[in-house]
Design an enzyme around this catalytic site. Structure first.
Site, PDB file in Angstrom:
ATOM      1  N   LYS A 240      -4.742   5.920   7.715  1.00  0.00           N
ATOM      2  CA  LYS A 240      -6.010   6.095   7.022  1.00  0.00           C
ATOM      3  C   LYS A 240      -6.761   7.300   7.594  1.00  0.00           C
ATOM      4  O   LYS A 240      -6.667   7.580   8.798  1.00  0.00           O
ATOM      5  CB  LYS A 240      -6.908   4.862   7.230  1.00  0.00           C
ATOM      6  CG  LYS A 240      -6.456   3.590   6.560  1.00  0.00           C
ATOM      7  CD  LYS A 240      -7.428   2.462   6.913  1.00  0.00           C
ATOM      8  CE  LYS A 240      -7.020   1.137   6.327  1.00  0.00           C
ATOM      9  NZ  LYS A 240      -7.205   1.092   4.865  1.00  0.00           N
ATOM     10  N   ARG A 314      -1.161  -7.834   1.818  1.00  0.00           N
ATOM     11  CA  ARG A 314      -0.403  -8.680   0.891  1.00  0.00           C
ATOM     12  C   ARG A 314       0.940  -9.097   1.486  1.00  0.00           C
ATOM     13  O   ARG A 314       1.507 -10.124   1.120  1.00  0.00           O
ATOM     14  CB  ARG A 314      -0.226  -7.968  -0.443  1.00  0.00           C
ATOM     15  CG  ARG A 314       0.646  -6.737  -0.413  1.00  0.00           C
ATOM     16  CD  ARG A 314       0.380  -5.811  -1.591  1.00  0.00           C
ATOM     17  NE  ARG A 314      -0.929  -5.194  -1.475  1.00  0.00           N
ATOM     18  CZ  ARG A 314      -1.453  -4.385  -2.406  1.00  0.00           C
ATOM     19  NH1 ARG A 314      -0.774  -4.122  -3.512  1.00  0.00           N
ATOM     20  NH2 ARG A 314      -2.644  -3.849  -2.238  1.00  0.00           N
TER      21      ARG A 314
END
Length: 461
Positions: A240, A314
């Site tokens: 990120k 997820r």
């Protein structure tokens, strides 16, 4: 659990709440000195107005709260809340006769507004204690406030002091408080016991990944809560940028929220069999980090192509959901700070949720409106299933194109909860970007109070 309300015997300062339309008549009923002070200041009972009124000795003798109008309150969640920052420390009581829903809103708003996070700096906020208003269910209010404060504390704690070890300690502390059972599978044991995705996401960190499993209750319908416990998310090898990493201590907000909800359920001794599953990891960067292009096999046998290591939440939820469905609970709920797409769609205030059962979704939406914990149903849109099927593997963890990011993430998770009779997924934000009534800036629970209110109907209690 000790009550959050002040003792009924303590001397207290009366709080008078009044609507804008009835302000003049309400002020006329007050002692002349208070009325004169309010008129001099220009108090008109606009929504959010909070006016301390001095007595002859210069101390606060009463407090006036503006309730505005019903229309104004409808536009501002927890509008009927005192601005505690203008009040001195002390004990207060609500002196006005209010309809019960408005009284509950004002009481809960007061209590939630008293939260402060001062672990590292600053002084504890002055205590503005509130006496229990007549008609308020003190046990339920205690449970809700304690659960929400637990969630906020966990999210607000920085990652250097809230890694997988510390999150496990928080689960253990909760279990000891309520007599629950806890087990943990850590490190290489995850591979031995078939939790490969949790292991893959967390293996690059020196802080061992783990699956935390809390159980409470022996009778009644079964509820399993699964919370994303990514204690810090660098994005992995798909690193990120700094601006996106700044708030990643909150990436365990799903775990924090299900623990807060579990605390409420246990404190209220609800007649259910509760299970809480938390995959606790740190998505770090080092030699063993999982890579873009890797194909991993989940607990339930589905293969997953990794197209972005920053779509790790997820993955850890997939293994936990697969485990949860093996017992076929009556209701399975996952909560996660999962996608930026959800925030683009509905902003930070609403908690988007997905549900495989219309009856549950209706009960939840109704309860959410009643308890001022807003949610918004999103669709498990079947035509988008193709977007998460890359061809080279059963599933793609990060479909290209950028469309419907929250929906495709929810569809991905549903593949691992397919055998659950009823499954709901919450894509929460878990953070209050600016101070608002009853919600100081920082970590915040979303959806927990709505779920708590919906459970009796959803589980047939």
């Amino acid at each position: 659990m000790p009550t959050i309300f002040a003792s009924a015997e303590d001397p207290s300062i009366p709080v008078h709440a009044m609507e804008e339309a009835g302000c003049a008549s309400a002020l006329a009923a007050l002692p002349r000195q208070a009325r004169n002070w309010a008129e001099h200041i220009g108090f008109s009972a606009r929504l959010g107005d909070t006016l301390p009124v001095p007595g002859e000795d210069g101390r606060v003798a009463m407090v006036l709260i503006g309730l505005g109008s019903a229309e104004a309150r409808a536009r501002k969640r927890f509008g009927a809340v005192a601005n505690l920052s203008v009040l001195p420390a002390g004990t207060y009581h609500i002196a006005s006769a209010l309809p019960l829903p408005l009284l509950e809103e004002m009481t809960l708003g007061w209590l939630l507004s008293s939260y402060g996070y001062d672990r590292y700096a600053g002084k504890p906020a002055p205590e503005r204690a509130l006496k229990q208003p007549e008609g308020i269910d003190a046990k339920r209010m205690d449970a809700i406030v304690a659960g929400e404060f637990l969630t906020r504390d966990l999210i607000n704690t920085p990652a250097n002091d809230m890694g997988p070890d510390e999150l496990e300690a928080a689960v253990l502390a909760l279990s000891l408080e309520f007599g629950a059972d806890v087990s943990a599978i850590r490190g290489e044991e995850l591979l031995e016991q078939n939790f490969p995705l949790i292991h893959a996401v967390g293996r690059a960190s020196p802080r061992a990944p783990r699956l935390l499993d809390l159980r409470w209750g022996s009778q009644g319908p079964a509820l399993t809560l699964v919370g994303k416990g990514v204690c810090f998310d660098t994005g992995g090898l798909n690193l990120k940028p700094g601006s996106s990493m700044a708030l990643m201590k909150k990436d365990m907000g799903g775990a924090a929220t299900v623990l807060g909800l579990a605390s409420m359920i246990m404190a209220l001794d609800m007649p259910i069999r509760l299970r809480v599953l938390i995959p606790a990891v740190e998505n770090a960067v080092s030699g063993p980090a999982f890579r873009p292009g890797d194909i991993l096999t989940a607990r339930n046998g589905l293969t997953v192509e990794i197209n972005n290591t920053d779509a790790e939440g997820r993955l850890v939820l997939a293994d936990a959901l697969s485990l949860a469905t093996e017992e076929k609970p009556d209701l399975l709920v996952s909560m996660a700070t999962l996608t930026g797409a959800a925030r683009v769609a509905v902003g930070p205030d609403l908690a988007p949720f997905y549900s495989t059962q219309d009856d549950f979704a209706e009960a939840l939406s109704t309860a959410a409106a009643e308890v001022l914990d807003p949610v918004w149903r999103m669709p498990f849109w079947a035509p988008y299933e193709a977007l998460i099927e890359p061809g080279i593997a059963d599933l793609d963890n990060a479909p290209s194109g950028g469309f419907a990011g929250s929906i495709t993430a929810a569809l991905f998770l549903r593949r691992f909860a397919a055998t659950a009779p009823s499954y709901a997924h919450f894509d929460i934000y878990g953070w209050q970007p600016a101070a608002a009534p009853a919600r100081p800036k920082g970590g915040v629970g979303q959806g927990a109070r709505a779920l708590l209110a919906a459970l009796p109907k959803a589980l047939g209690l």
